[in-house]
Design a protein around this motif. Structure first.
Motif: not given
Length: 234
Positions: A103-105, A107, A110-111
């Motif tokens: 999810d860091v990438n 979601k 995301s950046e």
């Protein structure tokens, strides 16, 4: 681009390749896939479709025997424990680990996604804005992918599309393969972090795959449900 028109011959070749393919447990360690052929297999992964075109997976090619051994104790689907061999880890020409983005990438908004759409897909800002809205709706409402585990699992599904394509392409050029889910997830992730520099907050192992040339012919005939058992037409 000109597409070959001898469709009957192509259809026959495809079915022949799928009948040839089997989950190879032991490869001939003396036979190696050429760089040219393996690059074709990798291209099949790179050109595979993914949801929203986000390509939420990475591929690690583990060629060092020493690094492969790091997984042996807990990769029970690849260590030969069931057949008394060195397994795919010890015999495959090429050994691959597919990583799913977390999810860091992945979601929405995301950046990583913003940079990906701008630099890789080269989309204008207005299109990026539209995709952000559509993907947020997709995650939150349409598919209810609203947690870290759910998002990583969704990314893993995209990796499986690439996995299937690599095995299919390999079979068409006479190369054997085996998909491998038989491994302990937590221990695999720990080794990837300690020895490969893979941040487990950003990437998680999705599936492994081995490629090479079979040491022996399959002991059993391929069995599948009939088309009538599998497919319903309406």
């Amino acid at each position: 681009m000109t597409i070959a028109k001898d469709t009957k011959a192509i259809q026959s070749q495809i079915i022949e390749a799928f009948n040839f393919r089997h989950a190879t447990k032991v490869f001939d360690p003396k036979r190696k896939i050429s760089d040219d052929q393996f690059n074709t297999i990798l291209e099949a992964a790179r050109l595979s479709p993914t949801s929203f075109g986000f390509e939420p997976f990475q591929m690690l090619i583990i060629q060092s025997p020493q690094k492969r051994e790091l997984f042996r104790d807990f990769a029970w689907g690849a260590n030969g424990a069931f057949n008394g061999s060195a397994g795919q880890l010890g015999t495959a020409s090429h050994f691959v680990i597919f990583l799913a983005h977390t999810d860091v990438n992945m979601k929405h908004n995301s950046e990583y996604q913003q940079k990906f759409m701008k630099e890789v897909k080269q989309l204008p800002d207005d299109v990026i804005g539209f995709i952000n809205q559509a993907f947020q709706k997709f995650q939150e409402q349409d598919f209810n992918i609203d947690g870290a585990r759910q998002i990583t699992d969704w990314a893993g599904k995209q990796a499986y599309i690439a996995l299937g394509n690599t095995m299919s392409v390999a079979a068409q050029i006479g190369i054997d393969s085996c998909p491998i889910e038989g491994f302990e997830m937590d221990k695999t992730s720990q080794v990837l972090e300690e020895h490969f520099g893979i941040d487990p907050k950003v990437y998680q192992p999705a599936v492994m795959a081995a490629f090479g040339y079979r040491a022996d012919e399959p002991q059993f005939d391929k069995t599948r449900r009939t088309m009538e058992q599998m497919v319903s037409w309406f």
